[in-house]
Design an enzyme around this catalytic site. Structure first.
Site, PDB file in Angstrom:
ATOM      1  N   HIS A  32      74.359 -10.464  42.047  1.00  0.00           N
ATOM      2  CA  HIS A  32      74.099 -10.082  41.031  1.00  0.00           C
ATOM      3  C   HIS A  32      73.143 -10.683  40.031  1.00  0.00           C
ATOM      4  O   HIS A  32      73.809 -11.745  39.183  1.00  0.00           O
ATOM      5  CB  HIS A  32      75.525  -9.684  40.145  1.00  0.00           C
ATOM      6  CG  HIS A  32      75.362  -8.676  38.812  1.00  0.00           C
ATOM      7  ND1 HIS A  32      76.316  -7.750  38.521  1.00  0.00           N
ATOM      8  CD2 HIS A  32      74.466  -8.633  38.056  1.00  0.00           C
ATOM      9  CE1 HIS A  32      75.960  -7.244  37.390  1.00  0.00           C
ATOM     10  NE2 HIS A  32      74.823  -7.760  37.255  1.00  0.00           N
ATOM     11  N   LEU A  52      66.135 -10.480  37.567  1.00  0.00           N
ATOM     12  CA  LEU A  52      65.004 -11.658  37.807  1.00  0.00           C
ATOM     13  C   LEU A  52      63.785 -11.144  36.690  1.00  0.00           C
ATOM     14  O   LEU A  52      62.896 -11.905  36.520  1.00  0.00           O
ATOM     15  CB  LEU A  52      64.466 -11.361  39.084  1.00  0.00           C
ATOM     16  CG  LEU A  52      65.144 -12.365  40.323  1.00  0.00           C
ATOM     17  CD1 LEU A  52      64.541 -11.892  41.664  1.00  0.00           C
ATOM     18  CD2 LEU A  52      65.061 -13.656  39.801  1.00  0.00           C
ATOM     19  N   ASN A 106      67.007  -3.032  36.822  1.00  0.00           N
ATOM     20  CA  ASN A 106      66.325  -2.836  35.506  1.00  0.00           C
ATOM     21  C   ASN A 106      65.414  -3.463  34.577  1.00  0.00           C
ATOM     22  O   ASN A 106      65.201  -4.269  33.830  1.00  0.00           O
ATOM     23  CB  ASN A 106      67.683  -3.048  34.220  1.00  0.00           C
ATOM     24  CG  ASN A 106      68.271  -4.347  34.415  1.00  0.00           C
ATOM     25  OD1 ASN A 106      67.980  -5.098  35.230  1.00  0.00           O
ATOM     26  ND2 ASN A 106      68.661  -4.743  33.257  1.00  0.00           N
ATOM     27  N   ASP A 134      72.872  -1.125  36.968  1.00  0.00           N
ATOM     28  CA  ASP A 134      73.552  -1.970  36.290  1.00  0.00           C
ATOM     29  C   ASP A 134      72.998  -2.226  34.945  1.00  0.00           C
ATOM     30  O   ASP A 134      71.759  -2.113  34.792  1.00  0.00           O
ATOM     31  CB  ASP A 134      73.525  -3.342  37.065  1.00  0.00           C
ATOM     32  CG  ASP A 134      74.032  -4.558  36.394  1.00  0.00           C
ATOM     33  OD1 ASP A 134      75.321  -4.241  36.066  1.00  0.00           O
ATOM     34  OD2 ASP A 134      73.590  -5.504  35.869  1.00  0.00           O
ATOM     35  N   HIS A 148      81.064  -7.279  37.553  1.00  0.00           N
ATOM     36  CA  HIS A 148      81.737  -7.825  36.638  1.00  0.00           C
ATOM     37  C   HIS A 148      83.181  -7.364  35.895  1.00  0.00           C
ATOM     38  O   HIS A 148      83.083  -6.881  34.751  1.00  0.00           O
ATOM     39  CB  HIS A 148      80.616  -8.219  35.539  1.00  0.00           C
ATOM     40  CG  HIS A 148      79.606  -7.160  35.123  1.00  0.00           C
ATOM     41  ND1 HIS A 148      80.253  -5.919  34.896  1.00  0.00           N
ATOM     42  CD2 HIS A 148      78.380  -6.949  35.195  1.00  0.00           C
ATOM     43  CE1 HIS A 148      79.127  -5.055  34.674  1.00  0.00           C
ATOM     44  NE2 HIS A 148      77.886  -5.855  34.721  1.00  0.00           N
ATOM     45  N   ASN A 202      77.640  -8.552  28.158  1.00  0.00           N
ATOM     46  CA  ASN A 202      78.162  -7.107  28.446  1.00  0.00           C
ATOM     47  C   ASN A 202      78.561  -7.120  29.776  1.00  0.00           C
ATOM     48  O   ASN A 202      77.829  -7.090  30.909  1.00  0.00           O
ATOM     49  CB  ASN A 202      77.109  -6.172  28.223  1.00  0.00           C
ATOM     50  CG  ASN A 202      77.450  -4.673  28.385  1.00  0.00           C
ATOM     51  OD1 ASN A 202      78.620  -4.464  28.699  1.00  0.00           O
ATOM     52  ND2 ASN A 202      76.590  -3.865  28.699  1.00  0.00           N
ATOM     53  N   ASP A 213      75.783 -12.451  37.315  1.00  0.00           N
ATOM     54  CA  ASP A 213      75.264 -11.707  36.248  1.00  0.00           C
ATOM     55  C   ASP A 213      74.167 -12.501  35.524  1.00  0.00           C
ATOM     56  O   ASP A 213      74.075 -12.218  34.212  1.00  0.00           O
ATOM     57  CB  ASP A 213      76.411 -11.051  35.427  1.00  0.00           C
ATOM     58  CG  ASP A 213      75.657  -9.659  34.594  1.00  0.00           C
ATOM     59  OD1 ASP A 213      74.384  -9.349  34.936  1.00  0.00           O
ATOM     60  OD2 ASP A 213      76.428  -9.110  33.717  1.00  0.00           O
TER      61      ASP A 213
HETATM   62 ZN   LIG Z   1      73.978  -7.194  35.299  1.00  0.00          ZN
END
Ligand SMILES: [Zn+2]
Length: 439
Positions: A75, A78, A109, A167, A247, A293, A320
């Site tokens: 997770h 980049l 994302n 995500d 997460h 988050n 994350d």
């Molecule tokens: Zn994430």
């Protein structure tokens, strides 16, 4: 070029290895593994190539160090393409190496979103050209992360995506996530689920509770996370698709996942070091570096997360890793973006679980390497003869103070700056290339 790692404490849970031994690497692959106890019960056979006294041989003395399969972070954000000022594939993979990771998954994302084969190919090409570790792209569930139109999941799979996820955003529409699961199942890809009911979140920035009340910050209830954990597990049970809960932060979430596993549902879960290390108290001085988050929760939740790590409810520790530019975080709490960097602090923070007796080192390596490989279906997460030489060497005793100014990541957004930790990666070997991590 041959590399001999001598006298290290090899831990590879995937093969039940836990003992002193030597590893010989040749041509980027594991050539030989020799095990046995030094000084006790007879001598270990030294690999033949060492005896040949080859000048091409590089020897790494790993006495007192732990030698494990290369760590895998499933997770990571980049930021390239689109947000290269926050992080690039180059800087992100450098941070990975420094943190002991040899493989990472990058979330979709970006800008453009990784919702089609062309973006996946771009990432893979860039990673091959400039990346230090192996990068496995995660494709988007829906086009442009719009939550409504499914991506070309087959195309994502065939170009190299190992999972799908929106995500950062939940897929609010239950029918869409159901369809996504049905497709993902055909392609045997896991769905990585960001669990958040946006209506219930009410634009909350921190955990809803006493602290949010005292600080006057809008809170987000634990139920907004748990309700989607429930939903996606129910849909996993219904469709038979593999769902991986990203997460996990709440005691209720751990309880729901534990129950689902006991009923044989195809669900796995991850948490991140911040969620078993910090409570919501970390935001008390409005530190935007603790804004993330899902948000940091209460001491009771932290305890439950550790319990879930101990009893196997939680399968994976991921980071994350979410880098932001400093100017973006240096604003009022309300306006700061969510997220912290994690690649360079994850291992040492996780080592605390071992030092405090929550889990064994072997279990830690399972969570940081073997289990992610299994979930993603990639041939990593083990030190096997003939496999690619991805190895992490850890000094379990070495103490450092985390210094974000020394990060290889472009991001400095960590709540752990100044934390004293022990147990750090000192050498990371990726595809047979040796990198020593300076701290
Ligand atoms: Zn994430």
């Amino acid at each position: 070029m041959k590399i001999l790692i001598k006298n290290g404490h090899i831990i590879d849970p995937s093969q039940g290895i836990d003992g002193i031994g030597d590893i010989l690497i040749e041509g980027g692959k594991i050539k030989e593994i020799n095990r046995g106890r030094e000084g006790v019960g007879g001598r270990r056979r030294t690999p033949n190539s060492e005896l040949s006294n080859n000048s091409e041989l590089r020897t790494i003395d790993a006495k007192g160090l732990i030698v494990t399969p290369g760590l895998i972070d499933m997770h990571v954000h980049l930021r390239e393409p689109g947000f290269e000022y926050k992080e690039t594939i180059k800087s992100g993979t450098e941070a990975a190496v420094r943190g002991g990771f040899t493989s990472i998954c990058c979330m979709p994302n970006t800008e453009p979103v990784n919702d089609n084969g062309a973006v996946t190919e771009f990432i893979l090409r860039k990673a091959a050209e400039e990346g230090m570790v192996t990068v496995y792209p995660v494709g988007a569930i829906t086009k442009g992360l719009n939550g409504e139109t499914l991506s070309e999941i087959g195309e994502l799979k065939s170009t190299g995506c190992v999972a799908i996820s929106d995500d950062g955003k939940p897929v609010a529409n239950s029918l869409v996530i159901r369809r996504a699961m049905e497709y993902a199942k055909t392609f045997d890809m896991p769905i990585i689920s960001h669990c958040e009911d946006l209506n219930l979140s009410e634009d909350g920035m921190v955990n809803e509770g006493l602290v949010s009340l005292e600080l006057g910050l809008r809170g987000r209830t634990v139920v907004s996370e748990e309700i989607i954990v429930h939903r996606d597990i129910a849909l996993s049970e219904y469709t038979g698709a593999r769902v991986h809960i990203a997460h996990v932060t709440t005691a209720g979430g751990v309880r729901i996942i534990k129950d689902a596993k006991s009923r044989g549902i195809n669900v796995t879960a991850e948490t991140c070091p911040q969620y078993f290390t910090l409570t919501e108290d970390a935001i008390r001085d409005y530190d935007t570096n603790a804004k993330m988050n899902p948000p940091l929760r209460t001491a009771k939740d932290v305890e439950a997360i550790k319990e879930g790590v101990r009893d196997g409810t939680i399968d994976v520790i991921a980071t994350d890793h979410a880098p932001h530019a400093q100017f973006e975080k240096e604003v009022e709490f309300d306006y700061a973006p969510f997220g912290i960097v994690g690649l360079e602090t994850a291992l040492s923070l996780s080592m605390r679980l071992v030092k405090d007796g929550w889990i064994t080192l072997s279990r830690l390596i399972e969570m940081l390497s073997c289990n992610p490989a299994k979930i993603l279906g990639i041939e990593k997460g083990g030190i096997k003869v003939g496999s690619i030489a991805d190895i992490t060497i850890i000094d379990p005793e070495r103490e450092i103070t985390i210094d974000s100014s020394k990060f290889k990541s472009k991001g400095r957004n960590t709540p752990f700056n100044g934390f004293k930790v022990a147990g750090i990666p000192v050498i990371t070997i990726c595809k047979g290339k040796v990198y020593s991590s300076e701290w």
